[in-house]
Design a protein around this motif. Structure first.
Motif, PDB file in Angstrom:
ATOM      1  N   GLU A  32       4.967  -7.010  -2.987  1.00 26.24           N
ATOM      2  CA  GLU A  32       6.291  -7.115  -3.598  1.00 26.24           C
ATOM      3  C   GLU A  32       6.697  -5.830  -4.295  1.00 26.24           C
ATOM      4  O   GLU A  32       7.873  -5.618  -4.580  1.00 26.24           O
ATOM      5  CB  GLU A  32       6.318  -8.287  -4.580  1.00 26.24           C
ATOM      6  CG  GLU A  32       6.237  -9.627  -3.879  1.00 26.24           C
ATOM      7  CD  GLU A  32       6.464 -10.786  -4.824  1.00 26.24           C
ATOM      8  OE1 GLU A  32       7.067 -10.578  -5.895  1.00 26.24           O
ATOM      9  OE2 GLU A  32       6.043 -11.892  -4.487  1.00 26.24           O
ATOM     10  N   SER A  33       5.745  -4.963  -4.579  1.00 23.06           N
ATOM     11  CA  SER A  33       6.054  -3.705  -5.252  1.00 23.06           C
ATOM     12  C   SER A  33       6.496  -2.619  -4.272  1.00 23.06           C
ATOM     13  O   SER A  33       6.857  -1.527  -4.684  1.00 23.06           O
ATOM     14  CB  SER A  33       4.829  -3.212  -6.041  1.00 23.06           C
ATOM     15  OG  SER A  33       3.762  -2.948  -5.144  1.00 23.06           O
ATOM     16  N   SER A  34       6.480  -2.926  -2.973  1.00 21.01           N
ATOM     17  CA  SER A  34       6.886  -1.942  -1.971  1.00 21.01           C
ATOM     18  C   SER A  34       8.360  -1.609  -2.134  1.00 21.01           C
ATOM     19  O   SER A  34       9.186  -2.497  -2.354  1.00 21.01           O
ATOM     20  CB  SER A  34       6.656  -2.478  -0.554  1.00 21.01           C
ATOM     21  OG  SER A  34       5.294  -2.715  -0.348  1.00 21.01           O
ATOM     22  N   PRO A  35       8.717  -0.316  -2.010  1.00 30.73           N
ATOM     23  CA  PRO A  35      10.137   0.046  -2.114  1.00 30.73           C
ATOM     24  C   PRO A  35      10.923  -0.488  -0.922  1.00 30.73           C
ATOM     25  O   PRO A  35      10.358  -0.791   0.126  1.00 30.73           O
ATOM     26  CB  PRO A  35      10.106   1.578  -2.113  1.00 30.73           C
ATOM     27  CG  PRO A  35       8.819   1.930  -1.438  1.00 30.73           C
ATOM     28  CD  PRO A  35       7.856   0.824  -1.758  1.00 30.73           C
ATOM     29  N   ASP A  64       7.964   1.740  10.241  1.00 31.60           N
ATOM     30  CA  ASP A  64       6.827   0.989  10.785  1.00 31.60           C
ATOM     31  C   ASP A  64       6.256   0.121   9.674  1.00 31.60           C
ATOM     32  O   ASP A  64       5.408   0.555   8.901  1.00 31.60           O
ATOM     33  CB  ASP A  64       5.764   1.941  11.346  1.00 31.60           C
ATOM     34  CG  ASP A  64       4.509   1.207  11.783  1.00 31.60           C
ATOM     35  OD1 ASP A  64       4.508  -0.044  11.785  1.00 31.60           O
ATOM     36  OD2 ASP A  64       3.514   1.878  12.112  1.00 31.60           O
ATOM     37  N   ALA A  65       6.755  -1.103   9.579  1.00 31.49           N
ATOM     38  CA  ALA A  65       6.279  -2.030   8.558  1.00 31.49           C
ATOM     39  C   ALA A  65       4.945  -2.661   8.935  1.00 31.49           C
ATOM     40  O   ALA A  65       4.295  -3.282   8.103  1.00 31.49           O
ATOM     41  CB  ALA A  65       7.321  -3.124   8.333  1.00 31.49           C
ATOM     42  N   PHE A  66       4.514  -2.482  10.183  1.00 31.76           N
ATOM     43  CA  PHE A  66       3.280  -3.087  10.664  1.00 31.76           C
ATOM     44  C   PHE A  66       2.041  -2.278  10.303  1.00 31.76           C
ATOM     45  O   PHE A  66       1.051  -2.815   9.830  1.00 31.76           O
ATOM     46  CB  PHE A  66       3.322  -3.232  12.192  1.00 31.76           C
ATOM     47  CG  PHE A  66       4.302  -4.235  12.693  1.00 31.76           C
ATOM     48  CD1 PHE A  66       3.952  -5.566  12.852  1.00 31.76           C
ATOM     49  CD2 PHE A  66       5.594  -3.852  13.027  1.00 31.76           C
ATOM     50  CE1 PHE A  66       4.861  -6.494  13.337  1.00 31.76           C
ATOM     51  CE2 PHE A  66       6.512  -4.769  13.514  1.00 31.76           C
ATOM     52  CZ  PHE A  66       6.145  -6.094  13.664  1.00 31.76           C
ATOM     53  N   LYS A 106       3.520   2.069   7.510  1.00 29.24           N
ATOM     54  CA  LYS A 106       4.471   1.918   6.398  1.00 29.24           C
ATOM     55  C   LYS A 106       5.288   3.192   6.210  1.00 29.24           C
ATOM     56  O   LYS A 106       5.738   3.521   5.124  1.00 29.24           O
ATOM     57  CB  LYS A 106       3.762   1.564   5.076  1.00 29.24           C
ATOM     58  CG  LYS A 106       2.687   0.512   5.185  1.00 29.24           C
ATOM     59  CD  LYS A 106       3.202  -0.803   5.736  1.00 29.24           C
ATOM     60  CE  LYS A 106       2.083  -1.840   5.745  1.00 29.24           C
ATOM     61  NZ  LYS A 106       2.345  -2.981   6.589  1.00 29.24           N
ATOM     62  N   LYS A 107       5.479   3.922   7.303  1.00 24.85           N
ATOM     63  CA  LYS A 107       6.245   5.168   7.291  1.00 24.85           C
ATOM     64  C   LYS A 107       7.331   5.102   8.356  1.00 24.85           C
ATOM     65  O   LYS A 107       7.316   4.239   9.227  1.00 24.85           O
ATOM     66  CB  LYS A 107       5.332   6.364   7.609  1.00 24.85           C
ATOM     67  CG  LYS A 107       4.174   6.571   6.651  1.00 24.85           C
ATOM     68  CD  LYS A 107       3.283   7.697   7.191  1.00 24.85           C
ATOM     69  CE  LYS A 107       1.997   7.808   6.408  1.00 24.85           C
ATOM     70  NZ  LYS A 107       1.058   8.763   7.044  1.00 24.85           N
TER      71      LYS A 107
END
Length: 195
Positions: free
Chosen positions: A113-116, A141-143, A146-147
């Motif tokens: 939940e802390s992900s921007p 790339d959320a899988f 994360k970039k």
């Protein structure tokens, strides 16, 4: 953004979707056994505004989920749909942005939940001929990483008379058009009787 320089490289690798009469596979994309498959029904849960009826068949390269693999994030998917998609560069840009925004947001929400907040996807397409398009989509790339990732895309369309279905095949990879992964994706055929 101008992708005209990419056209000559992609044209070399364009191959139109093929139909076969083999009905041995539930997934209508015939690929090597080590290419994992998925089947999704429209409306897609992550992109319900894509107003189609039908099925999406997916085949993932063996290294799809491995950041340093040569075939990282390389995959093929097929829309086998009832409606004529009325493809154009503008429509593909809009639909691929909707598709990837929904997909990545759904996966992102399952993480920390802390992900921007992730950036929206941006797609660019050029028409090659009446049934083929090339393009790119810049997405998150959320899988795996994360970039941000830039995916090159080849799109081929055909109408299947016997099945009365519209077939739209998408080949995607961050690799350049000269990479061998494109030949592998081009060799994936559609297991549907069309003629």
């Amino acid at each position: 953004m101008n992708f005209a320089k990419t056209v000559p490289f992609f044209i070399i690798f364009l191959i139109f979707a093929k139909c076969t009469t083999n009905k041995s596979s539930e997934n209508h994309l015939l690929a090597p056994d080590n290419w994992r498959g998925e089947i999704l029904e429209f409306p897609l849960k992550f992109a319900p505004s894509l107003n189609y009826s039908g099925v999406e068949y997916v085949r993932f390269a063996p290294g799809w989920g491995k950041e340093n693999a040569n075939d990282y994030f390389s995959y093929t998917f097929l829309w086998e749909i009832d409606e004529n998609p009325g493809l154009s560069s503008e429509k593909l840009e809009s639909e691929m942005e909707t598709y990837f925004n929904g997909l990545m947001e759904m996966i992102h929400k399952t993480g920390s939940e802390s992900s921007p907040k992730i950036k929206n996807a941006k797609a660019f397409f050029e028409k090659v001929n009446d049934v083929s398009y090339i393009g790119k989509v810049i997405t998150h790339d959320a899988f795996v990483t994360k970039k941000e990732v830039t995916l090159n895309i080849i799109v081929n369309y055909q109408y299947c008379d016997l099945e009365q279905k519209h077939l739209v095949k998408f080949d995607l990879s961050p690799q350049s058009p000269e990479h061998s992964i494109w030949k592998k994706m081009n060799s994936i055929t559609i297991d549907t009787t069309c003629k």
